[in-house]
Write a protein that holds these residues in place. Structure first.
Motif, mmCIF file in Angstrom:
data_model
loop_
_atom_site.group_PDB
_atom_site.id
_atom_site.type_symbol
_atom_site.label_atom_id
_atom_site.label_comp_id
_atom_site.label_asym_id
_atom_site.label_seq_id
_atom_site.Cartn_x
_atom_site.Cartn_y
_atom_site.Cartn_z
ATOM 1 N N GLU A 81 0.833 -1.196 0.000
ATOM 2 C CA GLU A 81 0.000 0.000 0.000
ATOM 3 C C GLU A 81 0.874 1.254 0.000
ATOM 4 O OE1 GLU A 81 -3.591 2.041 2.658
ATOM 5 O OE2 GLU A 81 -2.790 0.056 3.173
ATOM 6 N N SER A 128 -3.167 0.404 -3.498
ATOM 7 C CA SER A 128 -3.919 0.173 -2.254
ATOM 8 C C SER A 128 -3.497 -1.138 -1.605
ATOM 9 C CB SER A 128 -5.423 0.136 -2.555
ATOM 10 O OG SER A 128 -5.707 -0.840 -3.550
ATOM 11 N N GLY A 129 -2.451 -1.757 -2.162
ATOM 12 C CA GLY A 129 -1.940 -3.024 -1.627
ATOM 13 C C GLY A 129 -2.390 -4.195 -2.478
#
Length: 594
Positions: A81, A128-129
């Motif tokens: 992230e 966002s990972g």
């Protein structure tokens, strides 16, 4: 010798400046970058219809002509992230989903504005990972009816991790030499345009060509600037970049056509001018729907390219024809022909995708530009000297014209004609009136020639000559006979060419002969020349022992013929047989002066 030294000095200045610019660019490109972006590889499957999925391999051909492309799979390493991801879009839109949830969507994916926001841009997405087991789905969309065929493959090869500011510095280390080269071209293109304006104001030849060459180079530079890979990282004006790039290319094509016209002549010039007008009208025509917001500019490119290719082919044929016709091959025409070939090749590449980024067109333009820069550096001193000579020659022609015109209205000639008219008033008033009209027209023509020197139609020159002969016949009656045999009349010639020759024949050929004689005027076309012969059966003379009788008048005629139409005067005479004068005027010189 002095001109050559100045030319060599100009070449050295150009080369030194070019090396300085490139040296600075290369030095800057070697500066350390705070962070090196890491390339990110997508592995998985692809599909065009989401029904048939095929393995995505390194050699897989992905064409934007199939509209949308769907990818599913994984990146080659995890994206924690907050990690920035940069990717390049060449007139394509994209959306990215992780495990079925959309995490990134470019604004140009929206149906109502997609095509208008589409262009060449580097986008940045903050992760966002994403783990190695997460399913990544990418949807690539072509908003146009066409596009660069390998834009999807380019997208997959241009995914990098790293902060965009660092990424900008890293990418700039590769593009900085290109920026330096085009800034160099821009500076000298402005100089060429300014030089062209100066030449035009000073009435120096080639001013128009230099001005158009400068404008052509300016718009080609604008096209190249807006097409550099990292332009979107330097500004966020995607619509300006896209529209500006296309419009610069269109205007550059028109300027190239005008440059071609500046270097052709005769039939080839007319054909090239027609092609240039057609290209201009075609460009305006395809832009009308854009102005009416019926279609976006990018989508009219195929139609404009087809018309431009046809006109470029026509201009290329004109260049080849000019080269084959002229005995002296023009290096400028050759390079213009090569540029037209580059344009045609680049248009073909637009539909085939053989190479990218207009590489062929830009490379040949740089060769074209450098060639003319060096040529101009050599020829400017020569052109300047020629302009000085031209001004001096213009003054000599003016003095020459005044001398000739004044010689035709000598005081004793006027008095003799007026006395003859006075005598006619008593026994033939009608003829006296006709002679007065001719005499007034004759004087009026000579006064007009004093005020302005230009080519006149043969019919007008003949009318002036006939007035002179009739006035001489009034004075000397049957001693002067005049006949005409005219095969060609539709041409132009300098004023005050025929009359001095005929006057010389009357004065030195017919009047010394007791019974007088005949003067015959003939015209004909022989090959690419117009021939005018003036023959008399007067007393003649030996040119070897007596020289040229009436040499001042004839030398003035020779001077005007040589410098106004590149013509010449040849004289043949034999004692007791008469004199023949032949005036030769090249047809192409007459046409160019019209």
């Amino acid at each position: 010798m002095k001109n050559k030294k100045l030319g060599i000095l100009g070449i050295l200045v150009v080369i030194i400046m070019a090396f300085l610019v490139l040296f600075v660019a290369c030095r800057d490109s070697q500066q350390s970058v705070m962070s090196i972006p890491v390339p990110l590889t997508f592995e998985g499957e692809y599909s065009y219809d989401q029904t048939e999925w095929l393995p995505l391999e390194e050699k897989t051909e992905l064409s934007v002509m199939n509209k949308d492309l769907f990818l599913r799979g994984n990146f080659d390493f995890e994206l924690p992230e907050g990690i920035p991801v940069n990717f390049y879009q060449d007139h394509i839109s994209m959306s990215l989903a992780v495990n079925g949830q959309i995490v990134f969507l470019t604004s140009d994916m929206e149906a109502d504005t997609g095509a208008y926001l589409c262009g060449k841009i580097w986008n940045e997405w903050i992760s966002s990972g994403i783990g190695k087991d997460d399913l990544v789905e990418i949807h690539l969309h072509n908003s146009h009816n066409y596009g660069r065929r390998d834009a999807y493959r380019e997208f997959l090869k241009s995914i990098y991790t790293g902060n965009q500011s660092f990424f900008k510095d890293w990418l700039g280390s590769y593009t900085r030499p290109f920026w330096a080269v085009w800034i160099f071209v821009l500076v000298f293109a402005l100089a060429l345009a300014g030089l062209g304006i100066g030449f035009i104001l000073l009435h120096i030849p080639q001013g128009g060509f230099l001005l158009n060459l400068g404008f052509f180079s300016l718009f080609m530079t604008g096209y190249a600037f807006l097409d550099i890979t990292d332009i979107s990282l330097r500004n966020n004006l995607i619509i300006f970049n896209t529209y500006g790039c296309i419009l610069c290319l269109m205007i550059a094509a028109l300027e190239l056509s005008i440059c071609v016209c500046n270097n052709l002549s005769g039939t080839f010039l007319k054909a090239a001018q027609t092609g240039t007008v057609v290209l201009g009208l075609w460009t305006v025509t395809v832009l009308v729907p854009v102005l009416m917001k019926k279609i976006i500019l990018y989508d009219i490119l195929p139609f404009w390219f087809i018309g431009t290719a046809a006109v470029s082919a026509c201009l290329f044929v004109c260049c080849v024809g000019q080269i084959r016709r002229d005995k002296k091959v023009s290096s400028t025409v050759i390079f213009l022909g090569i540029m037209l070939m580059a344009v045609i090749a680049e248009i073909l590449n637009f539909f085939t995708g053989w190479w990218k980024n207009g590489l062929f067109l830009k490379s040949f333009f740089l060769l074209f530009f450098i060639f003319h820069l060096v040529k101009i550096a050599v020829t400017i001193p020569i052109s300047y000297q020629n302009s000085i000579k031209a001004k001096r020659l213009e003054g000599e022609l003016k003095n020459n014209r005044v001398v000739l015109a004044m010689s035709q209205i000598r005081t004793h000639f006027i008095f003799n004609v007026l006395n003859a008219i006075s005598g006619m008033c008593k026994y033939d008033p009608e003829k006296a009136d006709e002679t007065v009209v001719r005499f007034a027209r004759y004087l009026r023509n000579n006064i007009d020639i004093l005020e302005e020197d230009k080519l006149v139609s043969f019919e007008k020159a003949l009318e002036h000559l006939e007035d002179f002969v009739i006035l001489e016949q009034v004075r000397f009656e049957d001693k002067i006979r005049f006949t005409e045999h005219l095969e060609v009349k539709d041409f132009r010639l300098p004023s005050l060419i025929l009359q001095p020759v005929v006057e010389n024949s009357i004065k030195h050929g017919l009047l010394p002969k007791e019974e007088g004689g005949t003067i015959e005027l003939c015209t004909r076309q022989e090959g690419s020349n117009i021939l005018i012969t003036i023959t008399d059966d007067g007393v003649g003379y030996d040119t070897h022992t007596d020289g040229d009788k009436g040499s001042v008048g004839l030398e003035n005629v020779k001077f005007r013929l040589k410098y106004m139409v590149k013509g010449r005067l040849d004289l043949e005479s034999r004692s007791g047989e008469g004199t023949k004068v032949t005036i030769t005027i090249p047809c192409d010189q007459i046409k160019e002066k019209e």
